[in-house]
Design an enzyme around this catalytic site. Structure first.
Site, PDB file in Angstrom:
ATOM      1  N   PRO A 157       0.825  -1.212   0.000  1.00 54.27           N
ATOM      2  CA  PRO A 157       0.000   0.000   0.000  1.00 54.27           C
ATOM      3  C   PRO A 157       0.857   1.260   0.000  1.00 54.27           C
ATOM      4  CG  PRO A 157      -0.013  -1.041   2.182  1.00 54.27           C
ATOM      5  CD  PRO A 157       0.670  -1.989   1.247  1.00 54.27           C
ATOM      6  N   ALA A 180       0.516   5.704  -0.949  1.00 50.81           N
ATOM      7  CA  ALA A 180      -0.473   6.770  -1.012  1.00 50.81           C
ATOM      8  C   ALA A 180      -0.478   7.499  -2.358  1.00 50.81           C
ATOM      9  CB  ALA A 180      -0.204   7.787   0.104  1.00 50.81           C
ATOM     10  N   SER A 184      -4.108   2.256  -0.082  1.00 47.04           N
ATOM     11  CA  SER A 184      -3.842   3.098   1.074  1.00 47.04           C
ATOM     12  C   SER A 184      -5.091   3.864   1.490  1.00 47.04           C
ATOM     13  CB  SER A 184      -2.729   4.093   0.739  1.00 47.04           C
ATOM     14  OG  SER A 184      -2.592   5.079   1.732  1.00 47.04           O
ATOM     15  N   GLN A 224      -5.206  -0.828   3.472  1.00 37.46           N
ATOM     16  CA  GLN A 224      -4.314  -0.408   4.550  1.00 37.46           C
ATOM     17  C   GLN A 224      -5.017   0.639   5.404  1.00 37.46           C
ATOM     18  OE1 GLN A 224      -1.961   2.795   3.676  1.00 37.46           O
ATOM     19  NE2 GLN A 224      -0.172   2.251   4.895  1.00 37.46           N
ATOM     20  N   TYR A 262      -5.283   3.140   8.941  1.00 46.00           N
ATOM     21  CA  TYR A 262      -4.616   3.867  10.009  1.00 46.00           C
ATOM     22  C   TYR A 262      -5.641   4.131  11.113  1.00 46.00           C
ATOM     23  CZ  TYR A 262      -0.698   5.055   6.868  1.00 46.00           C
ATOM     24  OH  TYR A 262       0.370   5.006   6.019  1.00 46.00           O
ATOM     25  N   THR A 288      -1.342  -0.194   9.596  1.00 42.67           N
ATOM     26  CA  THR A 288       0.024   0.325   9.676  1.00 42.67           C
ATOM     27  C   THR A 288       0.260   0.863  11.083  1.00 42.67           C
ATOM     28  OG1 THR A 288       0.198   0.821   7.333  1.00 42.67           O
ATOM     29  CG2 THR A 288       1.613   2.075   8.819  1.00 42.67           C
ATOM     30  N   ARG A 300      11.269  13.581   6.528  1.00 41.34           N
ATOM     31  CA  ARG A 300      11.653  13.366   5.136  1.00 41.34           C
ATOM     32  C   ARG A 300      12.198  14.673   4.565  1.00 41.34           C
ATOM     33  NH1 ARG A 300       5.992  10.023   4.191  1.00 41.34           N
ATOM     34  NH2 ARG A 300       6.289   8.707   6.031  1.00 41.34           N
ATOM     35  N   LYS A 329       1.202  -4.124   9.917  1.00 41.18           N
ATOM     36  CA  LYS A 329       2.304  -3.718   9.031  1.00 41.18           C
ATOM     37  C   LYS A 329       3.186  -2.703   9.764  1.00 41.18           C
ATOM     38  CE  LYS A 329       3.216  -1.487   4.569  1.00 41.18           C
ATOM     39  NZ  LYS A 329       3.846  -0.230   5.074  1.00 41.18           N
ATOM     40  N   SER A 360       8.208  -4.725   8.250  1.00 40.54           N
ATOM     41  CA  SER A 360       8.364  -3.505   7.467  1.00 40.54           C
ATOM     42  C   SER A 360       8.839  -2.355   8.343  1.00 40.54           C
ATOM     43  CB  SER A 360       7.008  -3.144   6.834  1.00 40.54           C
ATOM     44  OG  SER A 360       7.051  -1.886   6.186  1.00 40.54           O
ATOM     45  N   HIS A 411       8.379   0.805   6.851  1.00 39.68           N
ATOM     46  CA  HIS A 411       7.761   1.862   6.047  1.00 39.68           C
ATOM     47  C   HIS A 411       8.710   2.351   4.959  1.00 39.68           C
ATOM     48  CE1 HIS A 411       3.895   4.126   6.436  1.00 39.68           C
ATOM     49  NE2 HIS A 411       4.463   4.862   5.513  1.00 39.68           N
ATOM     50  N   ARG A 421      11.095   5.293   5.618  1.00 38.45           N
ATOM     51  CA  ARG A 421      10.552   6.647   5.589  1.00 38.45           C
ATOM     52  C   ARG A 421      10.119   7.146   6.965  1.00 38.45           C
ATOM     53  NH1 ARG A 421       8.959   8.090   0.432  1.00 38.45           N
ATOM     54  NH2 ARG A 421       6.997   9.086   0.985  1.00 38.45           N
ATOM     55  N   GLY A 424       9.760  -4.305   1.959  1.00 39.58           N
ATOM     56  CA  GLY A 424      10.830  -3.310   2.036  1.00 39.58           C
ATOM     57  C   GLY A 424      12.108  -3.739   1.355  1.00 39.58           C
ATOM     58  N   ARG A 457      14.030  -5.374  -4.848  1.00 40.32           N
ATOM     59  CA  ARG A 457      14.342  -4.819  -6.161  1.00 40.32           C
ATOM     60  C   ARG A 457      14.559  -5.900  -7.212  1.00 40.32           C
ATOM     61  NH1 ARG A 457      12.967  -1.212  -3.527  1.00 40.32           N
ATOM     62  NH2 ARG A 457      13.864   0.863  -3.225  1.00 40.32           N
TER      63      ARG A 457
END
Length: 384
Positions: A80, A82, A109, A130, A132, A158, A167, A255, A277, A279, A282, A311, A314
């Protein structure tokens, strides 16, 4: 550079950087503070090597797995994330349709730019929402009820975002939601005319799952950081998690867990899955990477819940390494967001095909005919 020249996540990243205004790209690309955890999430996979077996008759490969109560066609799904409409004007419709095409979970999200009901009607594929915990408990309850009516089959809460991470890239680029024409952003928008034309001529930016972000029919311009810090409940605790798990009464993941202690508590309050995870690096910089703690969490609770690694993924080999340590599946976010920014639904389909083919090829070369054969003895950690 074009989608046809994108062969891995990094290629999609480079193309997204060319096609997206700088504030939008860096919102995808960045992490918290010094971005140590952001980098570590992927680097952690290099701590071990794969151990293949040969002469195994791998003429048929079954990549399917069952996670969160759903059988999916590959052990990787969309985490998820945003506000997909920032990256491409088709937003969550593009990503959900791509996930459906590959028979895997689309995760939505709370801070989506498409409504729960729209996605429920738009795609018949597996859907995860997801959640909150908001200070407005009525809003939290309403989101759960809306997902039930819209046909979502699983939910995650989450738990690592009670306050926004620092950030710094977003501060430097002047990132806002929705994007605004300012002296700081005007040049970047002008240098990306295709994105700007699509953004400003299609459906306006909105957060339809959060009615209090609308006032008098107009979107309230606010930053993600402001929203998190004013609307999410910092008093969230295990009782809140237990409450929404019971209210949902179905497959439910927590999560944002990176400790064995919290994984055990998650089982105690009724979670059926754990998304290991941080996040995406972040939130808390210097936090443990999911891969570094995966084996310990699997050993502690893997027979009681589905453990999902979220997380740093790749490559297909990253997924195989996680499965070898006991994960039922992996999820990834940045990888498909780069692809969304690079080419919309076509881009997301392209990265999912690449990851699908990498996992299948890796399993073939490993001598593993199905995900159950990807066992702990298929990886070996290097001595430090």
């Amino acid at each position: 550079m074009s989608l046809a020249k994108c062969f891995n996540v990094d290629d999609f990243r480079k193309l997204a950087k060319k096609r997206l205004p700088a504030p939008i790209f860096h919102y995808i690309d960045g992490g918290a503070d010094d971005e140590v955890t952001l980098r570590r999430n992927t680097e952690a996979f290099n701590a071990c090597d794969l151990v293949p077996n040969v002469l195994r008759d791998v003429s048929k490969i079954d990549m399917s797995t069952t996670v969160l109560g759903q059988k999916i066609d590959m052990p990787l799904f969309l985490s998820p994330t945003a506000m997909h409409r920032l990256y491409h004007h088709e937003g969550e419709k593009a990503t959900s349709r791509a996930a459906e095409k590959f028979g895997t979970f689309f995760s939505m999200s709370t801070i989506a730019t498409t409504s729960i009901e729209e996605i429920g009607n738009y795609t018949g594929g597996p859907k995860l929402f997801q959640l909150y915990i908001h200070k407005d408990k009525g809003l939290t309850d309403a989101l759960v009820d809306r997902c039930k009516r819209a046909g979502f089959k699983a939910m995650c809460l989450t738990v690592d975002t009670i306050v926004a991470g620092n950030r710094e890239r977003d501060h430097r680029t002047g990132f806002t939601t929705p994007p605004k024409l300012t002296l700081e952003s005007l040049l970047s928008f002008a240098l990306h005319p295709r994105w700007s034309l699509n953004y400003f001529t299609h459906e306006r930016f909105k957060l339809p799952n959060l009615p209090h972000t609308e006032k008098g029919g107009k979107s309230i311009a606010t930053s993600v950081i402001d929203y998190i810090n004013t609307q999410y409940d910092p008093a969230m605790n295990w009782k809140d998690a237990e409450y929404v798990i019971k209210k949902w009464n179905g497959p439910f993941a927590l999560k944002g867990i990176v400790s064995v202690e919290d994984a055990k508590k998650a089982i105690d309050v009724g979670a059926t899955a754990i998304m290991v995870s941080n996040h995406g690096g972040r939130q808390l910089d210097a936090s443990m990477s999911p891969f570094d703690v995966l084996a310990d969490i699997v050993d502690a609770v893997g027979d009681k819940a589905d453990v999902i690694l979220d997380g740093g993924v790749r490559r297909g080999t990253h997924v195989i390494k996680a499965l070898a340590l006991g994960a039922k599946a992996c999820s990834f976010g940045k990888g498909y967001l780069y692809a969304l920014g690079a080419g919309g639904q076509q881009g997301v389909e392209a990265i999912l095909k690449i990851m699908h083919d990498e996992i299948k090829r890796g399993m073939t070369l490993m001598g593993c005919r199905n995900v159950k054969e990807i066992t702990r003895d298929k990886v070996i950690f290097r001595k430090k």
